[in-house]
Design a protein around this motif. Structure first.
Motif, PDB file in Angstrom:
ATOM      1  N   ALA A   1       0.678  -1.275   0.011  1.00 30.17           N
ATOM      2  CA  ALA A   1       0.105   0.012  -0.004  1.00 30.17           C
ATOM      3  C   ALA A   1       0.903   1.349   0.003  1.00 30.17           C
ATOM      4  O   ALA A   1       0.422   2.133  -0.383  1.00 30.17           O
ATOM      5  CB  ALA A   1      -1.065   0.098   1.275  1.00 30.17           C
ATOM      6  N   GLU A   2       2.114   1.217   0.513  1.00 30.99           N
ATOM      7  CA  GLU A   2       3.306   2.296   0.737  1.00 30.99           C
ATOM      8  C   GLU A   2       3.936   2.259  -0.542  1.00 30.99           C
ATOM      9  O   GLU A   2       4.852   3.082  -0.679  1.00 30.99           O
ATOM     10  CB  GLU A   2       3.713   1.967   2.082  1.00 30.99           C
ATOM     11  N   GLY A   3       3.606   1.567  -1.605  1.00 23.59           N
ATOM     12  CA  GLY A   3       4.215   1.408  -2.692  1.00 23.59           C
ATOM     13  C   GLY A   3       5.583   0.747  -2.713  1.00 23.59           C
ATOM     14  O   GLY A   3       6.726   0.607  -3.437  1.00 23.59           O
ATOM     15  N   LYS A   4       5.975  -0.202  -1.658  1.00 29.85           N
ATOM     16  CA  LYS A   4       7.257  -0.939  -1.597  1.00 29.85           C
ATOM     17  C   LYS A   4       6.855  -2.309  -2.142  1.00 29.85           C
ATOM     18  O   LYS A   4       5.990  -2.882  -1.983  1.00 29.85           O
ATOM     19  CB  LYS A   4       7.555  -1.168   0.156  1.00 29.85           C
ATOM     20  N   LEU A   5       8.072  -2.815  -2.678  1.00 26.51           N
ATOM     21  CA  LEU A   5       8.163  -4.068  -3.235  1.00 26.51           C
ATOM     22  C   LEU A   5       8.679  -5.096  -2.257  1.00 26.51           C
ATOM     23  O   LEU A   5       9.815  -5.277  -2.273  1.00 26.51           O
ATOM     24  CB  LEU A   5       8.902  -4.211  -4.739  1.00 26.51           C
ATOM     25  N   LEU A   6       7.678  -5.676  -1.555  1.00 25.94           N
ATOM     26  CA  LEU A   6       8.288  -6.653  -0.416  1.00 25.94           C
ATOM     27  C   LEU A   6       7.762  -8.055  -1.021  1.00 25.94           C
ATOM     28  O   LEU A   6       6.465  -8.227  -1.190  1.00 25.94           O
ATOM     29  CB  LEU A   6       7.855  -6.248   0.840  1.00 25.94           C
ATOM     30  N   GLY A   7       8.425  -9.125  -0.847  1.00 23.22           N
ATOM     31  CA  GLY A   7       8.360 -10.476  -1.137  1.00 23.22           C
ATOM     32  C   GLY A   7       8.607 -11.718  -0.361  1.00 23.22           C
ATOM     33  O   GLY A   7       9.636 -11.289   0.201  1.00 23.22           O
ATOM     34  N   ILE A   8       8.031 -12.651  -0.448  1.00 19.13           N
ATOM     35  CA  ILE A   8       8.646 -13.868  -0.043  1.00 19.13           C
ATOM     36  C   ILE A   8       8.673 -15.127  -0.787  1.00 19.13           C
ATOM     37  O   ILE A   8       7.564 -15.163  -1.497  1.00 19.13           O
ATOM     38  CB  ILE A   8       7.408 -14.181   1.295  1.00 19.13           C
ATOM     39  N   GLY A   9       9.524 -15.696  -0.426  1.00 17.29           N
ATOM     40  CA  GLY A   9       9.790 -16.867  -1.705  1.00 17.29           C
ATOM     41  C   GLY A   9       9.926 -18.255  -0.770  1.00 17.29           C
ATOM     42  O   GLY A   9      10.698 -18.305   0.168  1.00 17.29           O
ATOM     43  N   PHE A  10       9.434 -18.991  -1.278  1.00 19.40           N
ATOM     44  CA  PHE A  10       9.772 -20.622  -0.908  1.00 19.40           C
ATOM     45  C   PHE A  10      10.360 -21.491  -1.525  1.00 19.40           C
ATOM     46  O   PHE A  10      10.449 -21.438  -2.662  1.00 19.40           O
ATOM     47  CB  PHE A  10       8.266 -21.127  -0.426  1.00 19.40           C
ATOM     48  N   SER A  11      10.941 -22.586  -0.851  1.00 15.68           N
ATOM     49  CA  SER A  11      12.037 -23.481  -1.539  1.00 15.68           C
ATOM     50  C   SER A  11      11.631 -24.601  -0.819  1.00 15.68           C
ATOM     51  O   SER A  11      12.148 -24.647   0.325  1.00 15.68           O
ATOM     52  CB  SER A  11      13.141 -23.199  -1.883  1.00 15.68           C
ATOM     53  N   THR A  12      11.081 -25.972  -1.007  1.00 16.03           N
ATOM     54  CA  THR A  12      11.074 -27.052  -0.291  1.00 16.03           C
ATOM     55  C   THR A  12      11.628 -28.066  -1.068  1.00 16.03           C
ATOM     56  O   THR A  12      11.182 -28.596  -2.275  1.00 16.03           O
ATOM     57  CB  THR A  12       9.643 -27.475   0.137  1.00 16.03           C
ATOM     58  N   TYR A  13      12.832 -28.647  -0.695  1.00 18.29           N
ATOM     59  CA  TYR A  13      13.629 -29.408  -1.508  1.00 18.29           C
ATOM     60  C   TYR A  13      13.875 -30.859  -0.970  1.00 18.29           C
ATOM     61  O   TYR A  13      13.606 -31.188   0.341  1.00 18.29           O
ATOM     62  CB  TYR A  13      15.072 -28.749  -1.558  1.00 18.29           C
ATOM     63  N   ILE A  14      14.225 -31.541  -1.683  1.00 19.21           N
ATOM     64  CA  ILE A  14      15.015 -33.179  -1.366  1.00 19.21           C
ATOM     65  C   ILE A  14      16.169 -33.230  -2.110  1.00 19.21           C
ATOM     66  O   ILE A  14      16.319 -32.752  -3.471  1.00 19.21           O
ATOM     67  CB  ILE A  14      13.907 -34.130  -1.484  1.00 19.21           C
ATOM     68  N   GLU A  15      16.904 -34.000  -1.735  1.00 19.87           N
ATOM     69  CA  GLU A  15      18.281 -34.099  -2.156  1.00 19.87           C
ATOM     70  C   GLU A  15      18.622 -35.810  -2.131  1.00 19.87           C
ATOM     71  O   GLU A  15      18.305 -36.522  -1.212  1.00 19.87           O
ATOM     72  CB  GLU A  15      19.496 -33.365  -1.929  1.00 19.87           C
ATOM     73  N   ALA A  16      19.285 -36.124  -3.146  1.00 22.77           N
ATOM     74  CA  ALA A  16      19.909 -37.696  -2.960  1.00 22.77           C
ATOM     75  C   ALA A  16      20.960 -37.721  -2.788  1.00 22.77           C
ATOM     76  O   ALA A  16      21.993 -37.234  -3.365  1.00 22.77           O
ATOM     77  CB  ALA A  16      19.726 -38.289  -4.236  1.00 22.77           C
ATOM     78  N   CYS A  17      21.422 -38.109  -1.430  1.00 25.17           N
ATOM     79  CA  CYS A  17      23.146 -37.832  -0.844  1.00 25.17           C
ATOM     80  C   CYS A  17      23.581 -39.241  -0.521  1.00 25.17           C
ATOM     81  O   CYS A  17      23.174 -40.117  -0.844  1.00 25.17           O
ATOM     82  CB  CYS A  17      23.196 -36.852   0.342  1.00 25.17           C
ATOM     83  N   GLY A  18      24.654 -39.269   0.207  1.00 24.07           N
ATOM     84  CA  GLY A  18      25.147 -40.520   0.719  1.00 24.07           C
ATOM     85  C   GLY A  18      25.570 -41.316  -0.420  1.00 24.07           C
ATOM     86  O   GLY A  18      25.227 -42.659  -0.620  1.00 24.07           O
ATOM     87  N   ILE A  19      26.136 -40.694  -1.511  1.00 23.64           N
ATOM     88  CA  ILE A  19      26.523 -41.619  -2.783  1.00 23.64           C
ATOM     89  C   ILE A  19      27.195 -42.580  -2.626  1.00 23.64           C
ATOM     90  O   ILE A  19      28.396 -42.143  -2.372  1.00 23.64           O
ATOM     91  CB  ILE A  19      26.664 -40.406  -3.946  1.00 23.64           C
ATOM     92  N   ALA A  20      27.050 -43.816  -3.126  1.00 25.23           N
ATOM     93  CA  ALA A  20      25.687 -44.550  -3.407  1.00 25.23           C
ATOM     94  C   ALA A  20      25.884 -45.774  -3.481  1.00 25.23           C
ATOM     95  O   ALA A  20      27.126 -46.356  -3.395  1.00 25.23           O
ATOM     96  CB  ALA A  20      25.358 -43.658  -4.589  1.00 25.23           C
TER      97      ALA A  20
END
Lengths: 785, 148
Positions: free
Chosen positions: A452-471
């Motif tokens: 409302a005050e003209g500011k550009l404020l944002g929130i971003g998500f990332s929910t990840y998985i990885e394959a580790c302990g290779i292998a």
């Protein structure tokens, strides 16, 4: 005394912060010479002739070699075979130690000058006349496959190394998307970045004619594998005649996993000259020779039903491999990328199609996360964009589509559509914790006010998985790996009860000397000061598969656990003999065996002394206390987490300010919370670096145009907020420590969170897909448009 | 890297042509060239000391004047080599007669950088490219005045 779970100060830091680390370039051998490698200034050019006569004649020059001298030596090999969709073997053009016919990227090695001093070698290299005939270059992967483009390797049509597919049959995915109520489509470039380890690569070859024996000192994450590849595939030297030492190594981030031409070249040169030969890259040389990371161009389509459930995902990616195949470059865009496209979601139909392409650029290979950041980036950008398009809350849309919790013990592991079986996970818990930490509801109110005050404020998500302990070796073998991926560990108990541990896992910043010692000290009930961790020397350590893929503790630590079990099993027999009791009647705790229900006990040190002074000793038991083990994991491990970024974008300058970064990572059990936190912090900085600052840029002629720290932007401390990190713990069900690995989590999760946050901030302006890095210039231009 | 510029000069195309075809003048007014030594057939050895931001080097190479159409246009080709990388450039110079004895001189061309020069000089050079063209015109103007 309990060490596991405590933030024990890092044992190795004293030597590092007092300048006593010993790196490859610190090593000075008697009679050592110095090498300088003459490198191509062109991305693609025919070599019509090389005149080295002036350089050879210079005072202080010992030798000059060109491609002609090493033409009978095989090039460095690729460690992972990927086949075309039709079953044909991938194209695998040679990667010679020095090129003869033509150069294929800026930095390709043309000649080596060896001199009494480094500066002499460098000056002499200027006197070498190379007659180049410049050829058109290809730089961009999607462009290089078009008909009529220049060919990096004359016998590789359309520059295609292989095409590859994984997941459900394409028709099924097409049908799922056709039936979808909403499809989100995005095109992305996951830009190329340079790993930038603080210590440039260095190698010393040393040949001793007396024993016909070679030593290679090298900045490597992977000394045993280097020895295997170099001996068996490149130089044809028997392995027992070669010692490879990777002493202190100042960071790798993947770029020091690979067997580089310079390593074999130094060893070969030292044999020719019968003198040690050292080469150390300067920073500029690192920019044009260290394997680089990422460089995917992707079109992604994700379908949803009317309730917001994901019904299908279709991915088409062009992966740029650079001019030559590096050791693991072929598995990164395939088995480390395609297999992660399930993410945390129940997506029922997935098809991923990858075309891997040669270009006139530096080789691309694993860089912290290796394939998994690319997969996570596209999934997480898709989800946030879909939420925006469908008017859904991005956090809720995730929670709705998450795979339900499973521990891998009571509930089976989760079988994905893309070849993996996740071990254990509770994805809701991680995201809910992160939402609590940012106080999500309050943030959305604050955001409304700011807007409302003209500011550009944002929130971003990332929910990840990885394959580790290779292998698991059998699994990766069936997928084309040309090596097993187990780990070895030897635990040598000295007569006085002090313990030397020889691990095949290599530490170059991860803190093995501390974490591994915590495990050993706890298990044996001894003081941590009585444990020493030895790594990085093929002469000392039986075998090793190195450090990458967040595998050190999950695989290397498990190998140590196996040897510790053997130590304790034998110790119990000796203790039982000394205490005149049965093994079953003994308890082992706090470093001593006690006869149950009595105060009769014997300490670990007394037992080990008995093992080496076996006067009063069990019959038929060997003296000594020294055990080796190899551990081959049953599955990958699957760390996961939820990252949330909050940014503000300055409308007038385009500058993105990262105001908060919250990371909840689940890496299974934690041995040393401080070290895990440090790994997460470093990973976050690197991932945020890719989102906001870093990009390796080639011009249309294949010239790298930002090959210095004046031109390539690394993240700095003042670009980053104070990170808010926490964790949930879902133990790995299939390794003895219950650990999953923490080395890459930060890099994998953070990049899309930051980009999503910027897109959220810019959404009132209708902007939904900007390319990384989100530099002020790029953001400003979009705002102006 | 593109090089572009136009400039009005107080001289006729013929007068300007004469100056540009004088090798000593051409060497004086062309940025990044200190000296030209004739090799015959309108080819010259070109020698220069160049400093571009962080990179510095001495260049030797060849310059060629081609496609001569007196007094309308010609092409300048340059290949400069050094330990810090190579520059190859080609530019068309057009002379267009204007009102009252004036001439519009137009320069359009491309330069290609390689090696260290590309890695470390491009950022600096990109910004100064057109000022190099301006420098060329400025120098040419000074020569015209000196000869007036």
């Amino acid at each position: 005394m309990t060490y596991i779970g405590k933030s024990v100060k890092r044992v190795e830091d004293r030597r590092f912060i007092t300048g006593k680390g010993r790196y490859t370039d610190d090593i000075v051998l008697p009679g050592m010479t110095h090498a300088y490698i003459l490198r191509s200034p062109y991305a693609h050019a025919k070599i019509n002739g090389i005149d080295t006569s002036e350089a050879k004649a210079m005072d202080g020059v010992v030798a000059v070699f060109t491609g002609e001298d090493v033409k009978d030596i095989a090039g460095v090999p690729c460690g992972w075979q990927v086949n075309f969709k039709n079953g044909d073997t991938m194209k695998e053009p040679p990667h010679p130690l020095l090129v003869r016919d033509k150069v294929r990227h800026v930095g390709d090695a043309v000649a080596i000058v060896i001199a009494e001093e480094r500066e002499i070698a460098r000056d002499a290299a200027d006197l070498i006349q190379v007659d180049y005939e410049e050829l058109p270059a290809v730089v961009n992967a999607a462009d290089a496959v078009q008909d009529g483009k220049a060919l990096v390797h004359d016998d590789v049509p359309n520059n295609i190394c292989f095409d590859w597919e994984l997941g459900n049959p394409k028709e099924e995915v097409d049908a799922a998307l056709d039936a979808a109520d909403h499809i989100t489509t995005l095109e992305f470039v996951n830009q190329r970045v340079t790993p930038n380890a603080i210590e440039p690569r260095s190698a010393i070859g040393s040949y001793e004619s007396a024993g016909d024996h070679y030593t290679l000192y090298t900045t490597s994450q992977n000394p045993h594998l280097i020895r295997l590849l170099m001996c068996a595939f490149v130089l044809g030297i028997p392995e027992h005649k070669v010692r490879v030492v990777a002493p202190d190594v100042g960071g790798g981030f993947g770029s020091k996993i690979f067997h580089y031409t310079e390593e074999a070249l130094m060893v070969w040169c030292s044999k020719q000259l019968e003198r040690p030969v050292k080469w150390t890259a300067d920073r500029s040389e690192s920019f044009i020779t260290d394997a680089q990371g990422r460089d995917h161009s992707t079109k992604a389509e994700m379908g949803f039903d009317k309730d917001g459930n994901i019904v299908g995902l279709r991915i088409k990616t062009f992966a740029n491999l650079g001019a030559y195949l590096s050791t693991f470059s072929t598995c990164v865009p395939t088995w480390l990328h395609g297999t992660l496209l399930q993410g945390l979601y129940t997506t029922p139909k997935i098809n991923v199609d990858v075309t891997a392409v040669f270009t006139n650029t530096v080789a691309v290979d694993a860089y912290r996360g290796a394939g998994r950041p690319e997969a996570t980036y596209l999934l997480e950008r898709m989800i946030d964009t879909a939420a925006l398009e469908m008017g859904r809350d991005p956090a809720e849309l995730r929670l709705q589509n998450f795979i339900p919790p499973f521990d891998g013990v009571e509930q089976a592991g989760y079988m994905t559509q893309v070849a993996l079986q996740y071990d254990s996970g509770n994805y809701h818990r991680a995201l809910e914790k992160a939402l609590e930490m940012v106080d999500y509801k309050k943030f959305r109110k604050d955001q409304e006010k700011a807007r409302a005050e003209g500011k550009l404020l944002g929130i971003g998500f990332s929910t990840y998985i990885e394959a580790c302990g290779i292998a698991p070796s059998a699994v990766v073998g069936s997928l084309g790996a040309r090596a097993g991926l187990y780990e070895s560990a030897q635990v040598r108990v000295q007569p006085t009860g002090k313990v030397s541990v020889y691990t095949g896992s290599h530490s170059h910043g991860q803190g093995h000397e501390t974490t591994f010692a915590q495990v050993v000290a706890d298990r044996l009930g001894i003081d941590i000061g009585d444990v020493e961790i030895v790594h990085g020397d093929s002469e000392a350590v039986a075998f090793g598969m190195g450090t990458y893929g967040s595998r050190s503790l999950a695989v290397g630590g498990s190998a140590i656990m196996k040897s510790l079990d053997k130590v304790l099993e034998k110790g119990a027999k000796i203790a039982a003999h000394k205490l005149e009791a049965a093994v079953e009647d003994l308890d082992f705790a706090e470093g001593k065996w006690t006869v149950k229900g009595t105060d009769k006990s014997i300490s670990f040190a007394d037992v080990s002394l008995t093992a080496y002074v076996p006067h009063d000793y069990p019959q038929n038991l060997e003296p000594g206390m020294d055990f080796s083990s190899f551990y081959d994991p049953a599955n990958f491990t699957y760390p996961f987490g939820a990252h949330i970024a909050i940014v503000e974008v300055d409308k007038d300058t385009g500058k993105v300010t990262l105001k908060r970064f919250v990371a909840v990572d689940d890496v299974g059990n934690v041995i040393n919370p401080m070290i895990v936190e440090g790994q997460i912090h470093g990973g976050l900085a690197q991932g945020i670096g890719q989102a906001l600052f870093e990009e390796t840029i080639y011009d249309e002629n294949g010239q790298l145009i930002n090959g210095s720290y004046m031109d390539y932007t690394m993240p700095r401390a003042d670009d980053l907020p104070s990170f808010e990190v926490d964790r949930t713990v879902t133990p790995c069900p299939h390794n003895p420590l219950g650990v999953k690995g923490a080395g890459e989590a930060g890099t994998i999760g953070s990049t899309p969170a930051v980009v999503n946050a910027v897109m959220d901030a810019l959404s009132p302006l209708g902007i939904k897909n900007l390319a990384m890095p989100l530099t002020p210039e790029r953001v400003w231009r979009y705002i102006q448009e | 890297m593109h090089l572009n510029g136009t400039h009005q000069l107080n001289a006729t195309p013929q007068e300007i042509w004469k100056l540009l075809m004088n090798i000593d003048v051409l060497a004086r007014i062309t940025p990044a060239i200190d000296r030209l030594e004739p090799l015959g057939n309108d080819k010259y050895t070109a020698i220069a000391e160049v400093k571009l931001g962080p990179v510095k080097g001495s260049f030797t190479g060849e310059m060629e004047i081609a496609d001569k159409q007196e007094p309308e246009h010609f092409t300048l080709r340059m290949q400069q080599n050094s330990r810090i990388g190579n520059v190859s450039a080609e530019g068309q110079i057009k002379l267009q007669p204007g009102a009252s004895g004036q001439t519009e001189v137009a320069f359009t061309g491309d330069a290609k950088l390689s090696g260290t020069l590309a890695r470390m000089g491009q950022r600096v050079l990109g910004g100064v490219a057109n000022s190099l063209v301006k420098q060329f015109f400025k120098n040419l103007e000074d020569e015209i005045q000196a000869n007036a």
